[in-house]
Write an enzyme that holds these catalytic residues in place. Sequence first.
Site, mmCIF file in Angstrom:
data_model
loop_
_atom_site.group_PDB
_atom_site.id
_atom_site.type_symbol
_atom_site.label_atom_id
_atom_site.label_comp_id
_atom_site.label_asym_id
_atom_site.label_seq_id
_atom_site.Cartn_x
_atom_site.Cartn_y
_atom_site.Cartn_z
ATOM 1 N N CYS A 1 0.857 -1.186 0.000
ATOM 2 C CA CYS A 1 0.000 0.000 0.000
ATOM 3 C C CYS A 1 0.886 1.227 0.000
ATOM 4 C CB CYS A 1 -0.896 -0.019 1.241
ATOM 5 S SG CYS A 1 -1.869 1.485 1.486
ATOM 6 N N CYS B 1 -1.282 3.888 -6.654
ATOM 7 C CA CYS B 1 -2.064 3.165 -5.643
ATOM 8 C C CYS B 1 -2.249 1.750 -6.158
ATOM 9 C CB CYS B 1 -3.418 3.843 -5.426
ATOM 10 S SG CYS B 1 -4.571 2.904 -4.385
#
Length: 282
Positions: A74, A195
């Site tokens: 992440c 992302c």
Amino acid sequence: MTESPIGVFDSGIGGLSVLQALQSALPAEHFVYWADSGHAPYGEKSDVFVRQRSLAIAQHLIERHHIKALVVACNTATAAAIHELRTQYPQLPLIGVEPALKPAIALSRTQRIGVIGTRGTLGSDKFHRLLSSLDGQAEFIVQPCNGLALAIEESTHISASASSEKITALLRGYTGQMGAFGRGPGQIDTLVLGCTHYVFAQNELQTLLGTDVQLVSTGEPVARQTRRLLEAAAQLRSGPAPIAASARMQLLTNGELSGLQAAAQRWLHLPHAACHKADPHV
């Protein structure tokens, strides 16, 4: 430790794109994946909150699953927590993700590169240090995409056509603010997916921007780095020929189990039995 699994976590299903690359690069390894969907998305949470969640998940994976390495799949969690994780667990091989700006420079011909990500990632000190280190090498057009990671997260709960329409509408709005895309002078010819969730919107992006635009993600570089660190620590799993992915994957979520099951089946071709409810106390 050689036989122990590799831990991987993300705010939700986005990190499955990194897990996909890891299982391809490390076919003999076992993995435990934590989808923190009950607290998603991280990109719109405070740094303090993201650090707390990252440390809690890491502690659980180390104590309960005895992981031999941890992949922070992440961008937001990497930016907010990787330093503290390394301080807390100095002996544990730790691999974070960051927007792939350097690979994008090598690919771009117009030297105008788009970067999309969460507000948490793109507003972080870590990202700005990365951007500053590349000053003069290319022009970066940076665009936060509020709501996009959540829309992709929710896409496993609604019909494919409805979710695709919502994701495409968000992408059209955000990329429309960045300028012209293409191979011509002054156009953006490379787009960095900052992302891990956004990898699962690649088809919509490519349709929207055209095949002249290159999309760059972080999964493969992260998998290569994970392999390098395990080799250096003499912790690569030695075993017979690669075993079935479903036998070496354990996926956990504190969100809706059906969502993780649908995502794992759609993108990793894993059976529902590979997915489980996570410990609610973490």
